[in-house]
Design an enzyme around this catalytic site. Structure first.
Site, PDB file in Angstrom:
ATOM      1  N   TYR A   1       4.111 -10.302 -28.891  1.00  0.00           N
ATOM      2  CA  TYR A   1       4.635 -11.611 -28.519  1.00  0.00           C
ATOM      3  C   TYR A   1       5.281 -11.611 -27.203  1.00  0.00           C
ATOM      4  O   TYR A   1       6.285 -12.013 -26.989  1.00  0.00           O
ATOM      5  CB  TYR A   1       5.796 -11.830 -29.400  1.00  0.00           C
ATOM      6  CG  TYR A   1       5.162 -12.316 -31.035  1.00  0.00           C
ATOM      7  CD1 TYR A   1       4.620 -13.721 -31.205  1.00  0.00           C
ATOM      8  CD2 TYR A   1       4.773 -11.479 -31.898  1.00  0.00           C
ATOM      9  CE1 TYR A   1       3.908 -14.100 -32.414  1.00  0.00           C
ATOM     10  CE2 TYR A   1       4.246 -11.824 -33.238  1.00  0.00           C
ATOM     11  CZ  TYR A   1       3.890 -13.040 -33.308  1.00  0.00           C
ATOM     12  OH  TYR A   1       3.368 -13.420 -34.482  1.00  0.00           O
TER      13      TYR A   1
ATOM     14  N   ASP B   1       9.456 -12.847 -42.530  1.00  0.00           N
ATOM     15  CA  ASP B   1       9.375 -14.060 -41.944  1.00  0.00           C
ATOM     16  C   ASP B   1       8.687 -15.145 -42.890  1.00  0.00           C
ATOM     17  O   ASP B   1       7.782 -15.723 -42.096  1.00  0.00           O
ATOM     18  CB  ASP B   1       9.305 -13.944 -40.497  1.00  0.00           C
ATOM     19  CG  ASP B   1       9.412 -15.415 -39.868  1.00  0.00           C
ATOM     20  OD1 ASP B   1      10.040 -16.139 -40.269  1.00  0.00           O
ATOM     21  OD2 ASP B   1       8.569 -15.562 -38.873  1.00  0.00           O
TER      22      ASP B   1
ATOM     23  N   GLU C   1      -1.750 -10.669 -34.356  1.00  0.00           N
ATOM     24  CA  GLU C   1      -0.731 -11.831 -34.116  1.00  0.00           C
ATOM     25  C   GLU C   1      -0.427 -11.978 -32.596  1.00  0.00           C
ATOM     26  O   GLU C   1      -0.093 -10.825 -32.051  1.00  0.00           O
ATOM     27  CB  GLU C   1       0.344 -11.666 -34.799  1.00  0.00           C
ATOM     28  CG  GLU C   1       0.529 -11.532 -36.381  1.00  0.00           C
ATOM     29  CD  GLU C   1       1.880 -11.469 -37.015  1.00  0.00           C
ATOM     30  OE1 GLU C   1       2.856 -11.678 -36.329  1.00  0.00           O
ATOM     31  OE2 GLU C   1       1.896 -10.795 -38.015  1.00  0.00           O
TER      32      GLU C   1
ATOM     33  N   GLU D   1       3.765  -4.653 -39.694  1.00  0.00           N
ATOM     34  CA  GLU D   1       4.783  -4.398 -38.741  1.00  0.00           C
ATOM     35  C   GLU D   1       5.941  -3.297 -39.634  1.00  0.00           C
ATOM     36  O   GLU D   1       7.063  -3.592 -39.528  1.00  0.00           O
ATOM     37  CB  GLU D   1       5.642  -5.692 -38.381  1.00  0.00           C
ATOM     38  CG  GLU D   1       4.598  -6.757 -37.624  1.00  0.00           C
ATOM     39  CD  GLU D   1       5.510  -7.440 -36.907  1.00  0.00           C
ATOM     40  OE1 GLU D   1       6.502  -7.588 -37.108  1.00  0.00           O
ATOM     41  OE2 GLU D   1       4.970  -8.144 -35.614  1.00  0.00           O
TER      42      GLU D   1
HETATM   43  C1  BDP Z   1       5.711 -10.927 -36.692  1.00  0.00           C
HETATM   44  C2  BDP Z   1       5.595 -10.816 -38.202  1.00  0.00           C
HETATM   45  C3  BDP Z   1       5.539 -12.505 -38.766  1.00  0.00           C
HETATM   46  C4  BDP Z   1       6.163 -13.286 -38.257  1.00  0.00           C
HETATM   47  C5  BDP Z   1       5.953 -13.435 -36.791  1.00  0.00           C
HETATM   48  C6  BDP Z   1       6.816 -14.403 -35.868  1.00  0.00           C
HETATM   49  O1  BDP Z   1       4.302 -10.158 -38.577  1.00  0.00           O
HETATM   50  O2  BDP Z   1       5.519 -12.252 -40.344  1.00  0.00           O
HETATM   51  O3  BDP Z   1       6.224 -14.510 -38.671  1.00  0.00           O
HETATM   52  O4  BDP Z   1       6.097 -12.082 -36.146  1.00  0.00           O
HETATM   53  O5  BDP Z   1       8.215 -14.086 -35.483  1.00  0.00           O
HETATM   54  O6  BDP Z   1       6.813 -10.216 -36.465  1.00  0.00           O
HETATM   55  O7  BDP Z   1       6.252 -15.811 -35.885  1.00  0.00           O
END
Ligand code: BDP
Length: 613
Positions: free
Chosen positions: A483, A178, A519, A419
């Site tokens: 997330y 991404d 993240e 990831e």
């Molecule tokens: C994770 C990835 C990252 C993406 C982020 C997203 O590590 O590179 O930009 O999520 O979806 O999967 O914002």
């Protein structure tokens, strides 16, 4: 004609990871020439350049700035990722005649071939890391030298990072990650010299301390047959000197420093390490700055100099309008200023090693780095051959990253992958599924490669939400990208945080290792608001970050929280990437704070919060 082409390709030497240890330096024995500026540029979509010997001079070329990604500089080539050619010309100072001359390319994304004066020099695979070739045999005196670099950035499934995988990301260009696959000469190209008789090829400094006495183990490697040398450490008003003797081109010094000044976040003290090579006279010298500090891990925290350090910060990108992923020092300095402004103390170089100035700046200002190779979006359910090819490239990238960055006190951990997933389309699978077994084995192998190179820093891989639980334990401390409340439990932060809590507790109970959330975050369009938090508003992003921090503040084994992302960044086009951007930045792409940046500033500077240790 064909024979001529083959011969030419065969003569290109493969770049060697061991040659990139020392950044070009100018002193009494060495010199440098930065070739940054306007170069010639030509697209080779028909792949005729080599056949037509474009290395003998680019005709009808355009102008382009180096460093800088090419994608947004010129019209119509934003998504073009095939062959391109760069060329520049330079005189080489006549004073360099009795020196070794090298070319160093800071980063060429993805595959590069180099010619000097039409002669094949070498090739390198993989972006974001430098490569070096000797050009002694190719330079001309009293006339201009032509330097030609061919670059190609095809999205291929057997590359690192992978493209065209039909994987979880369906974006255009077809990358399995991404961020936008910005291409070209993203960092400066240098010519530099070393003395001919003998020169210092590499220096590895391992810091340590016992009580109030510091030590620096200095390993020096030379090319040539100088018998002796000197290592001089200075910085605290005193000088510590040790003579060294070479055996098989290697020598070691152990410098002891009484009343050591440790490198830490409050006082990032740097010692100067100077290595001198000599026989009857001085032949060569090289200076670098490093700090004395230790990094370790107990069952709850990452420890800096034996004390727990709570990692507050971000994952980010090298990304800026027009420049793309090109080196841009004003933006780099600004980013550190803004990260400090929020109260952050650390950053992960997601998802590739950054420009070398970034690390030097972090050393000086006292900022901690998790250094990551471009092994992002990896999977293990395609052919054995692809898996092996990617593993070979990743292993080499680890060696290059280590060789380049090993002496930076700011680097506190190595990340071998972001990831990775058993399956291109994500998912955990069963313990016995081949991709789960193979993936674990390959990741463990990468961790052991970097740990063999460096036993002084923890190593980890960064895990994906919904990935195999059985992989988590292979890291020295566990890194999670999560997330819940964004990609799952959409719109429902409370439920997302409840699931996060369950997973944290379960993971810690199983592994008894510290955890960093590398993240977590939500997209927010700057200026979009709602009274109750609603997805894509600044309020939702802020609330998401707040509730995650509220949860993890109560967990003493959570050793860090890195918000995704520092700033909005360019990515491929796709239905979840409005306008080709990821809007999870707490700053906009032009570095204006969103509400969450102000929130973090309050939260991370709050001295009454016990997590702010
Ligand atoms: C994770 C990835 C990252 C993406 C982020 C997203 O590590 O590179 O930009 O999520 O979806 O999967 O914002």
């Amino acid at each position: 004609m064909l024979i001529a082409v083959l011969t030419n390709a065969q003569q290109l030497k493969k770049a060697n990871a061991e040659d990139i240890g020392l950044f070009p330096q100018r002193n009494n024995h060495r010199n440098t020439l930065d070739l940054s500026g306007i170069w010639k540029f030509k697209v080779d979509s028909l792949h005729v350049g080599e056949k037509e010997s474009w290395f003998n001079g680019l005709s009808k070329a355009q102008s382009i700035a180096v460093p800088g990604s090419y994608n947004e500089q010129l019209n119509g080539i934003r998504d073009y990722l095939d062959l391109v050619w760069y060329e520049t010309e330079t005189y080489i100072p006549k004073e360099w005649k009795d020196q070794n001359i090298f070319i160093r390319v800071g980063s060429a994304v993805y595959h590069a071939k180099v010619w000097v004066n039409g002669k094949p020099v070498g090739y390198h695979e993989g972006g974001h890391l430098p490569f070096v070739f000797s050009v002694n045999d190719h330079v001309k005196w009293n006339e201009k030298n032509r330097i030609t670099i061919q670059i190609e950035n095809e999205m291929r499934v057997d590359r690192v990072p992978t493209g065209n995988s039909n994987g979880a990301f369906s974006s255009f260009p077809s990358a399995n990650y991404d961020f936008f696959p910005y291409s070209g000469l993203n960092r400066p190209v240098w010519l530099y010299t070393t003395p001919k008789k003998a020169y210092i090829k590499d220096i590895t400094v391992i810091p340590n301390y016992q009580g109030t006495t510091g030590s620096l183990d200095v390993k020096v490697e030379q090319v040539g047959n100088a018998k002796k040398g000197t290592v001089i450490v200075s910085g605290d008003g005193k000088e510590y000197t040790q003579e060294i003797t070479f055996k098989d081109q290697l020598a070691n010094a152990k410098i002891s420093i009484p009343n050591v000044k440790l490198w830490d976040l409050e006082n990032p003290f740097l010692y100067n390490v100077k290595v001198v090579l000599k026989d009857s006279d001085i032949i060569d010298s090289y200076e670098l700055e490093t700090g004395i500090r230790t990094v370790s891990v107990n069952n709850k925290s990452v420890l800096l100099n034996g004390k727990p350090v709570y990692l507050k910060g971000f994952g980010k990108h090298e990304d800026f309008p027009v420049i793309g992923r090109g080196q841009t020092n004003p933006v780099m300095i600004k980013d550190f200023e803004l990260m400090k402004w929020t109260g952050a103390n650390s950053v992960r170089t997601s998802h590739y090693p950054y420009d070398e100035e970034f690390y030097r700046t972090a050393d000086k200002i006292g900022f901690l780095i998790i250094d990551e190779i471009p092994n992002v979006g990896m999977f293990f359910d395609d052919s054995d051959q692809n898996i092996e090819t990617r593993q070979r490239i990743s292993s080499n990238m680890l060696k290059e990253m280590y060789t380049r960055d090993k002496n930076h006190p700011s680097v506190i951990s190595w990340s071998v992958a972001n990831e990775p997933s058993p399956f291109a389309k994500f998912g955990a699978g069963k313990e016995t599924d081949k991709p789960v077994v193979v993936g674990k084995q390959k990741l463990s192998e990468l961790i052991s490669i970097i740990k063999k190179l460096d036993s002084t820093r923890p190593a980890l891989y960064v895990s994906v939400m919904g990935g195999p639980e059985s992989w988590l334990g292979i890291s020295d401390y566990i890194a999670m990208n999560r997330y819940y409340g964004w990609y799952t439990n959409v719109g429902n932060i409370k439920e997302g945080v409840r699931i996060m809590k369950e997973e944290l507790e379960k993971t810690y109970a199983k592994y008894n290792k510290p955890i960093i959330i590398t993240e977590f975050g939500a997209d927010a369009q700057a200026g979009m608001h709602s009274d109750q938090p609603e997805m894509f508003t600044e309020e939702y992003q802020k609330e998401f970050i707040k509730q995650y921090l509220d949860l993890t503040d109560s967990k003493d084994y959570v050793t860090g929280m890195h918000v995704w992302n520092f700033a909005d960044f360019k990515t491929g086009q796709g239905i979840i990437r409005f306008g080709g951007f990821n809007y999870k930045g707490v700053f906009t792409r032009d570095r204006r704070p969103k509400a969450s940046a102000h929130f973090l500033r309050e939260r991370w500077n709050d001295k009454t919060n016990k997590k702010n240790y």
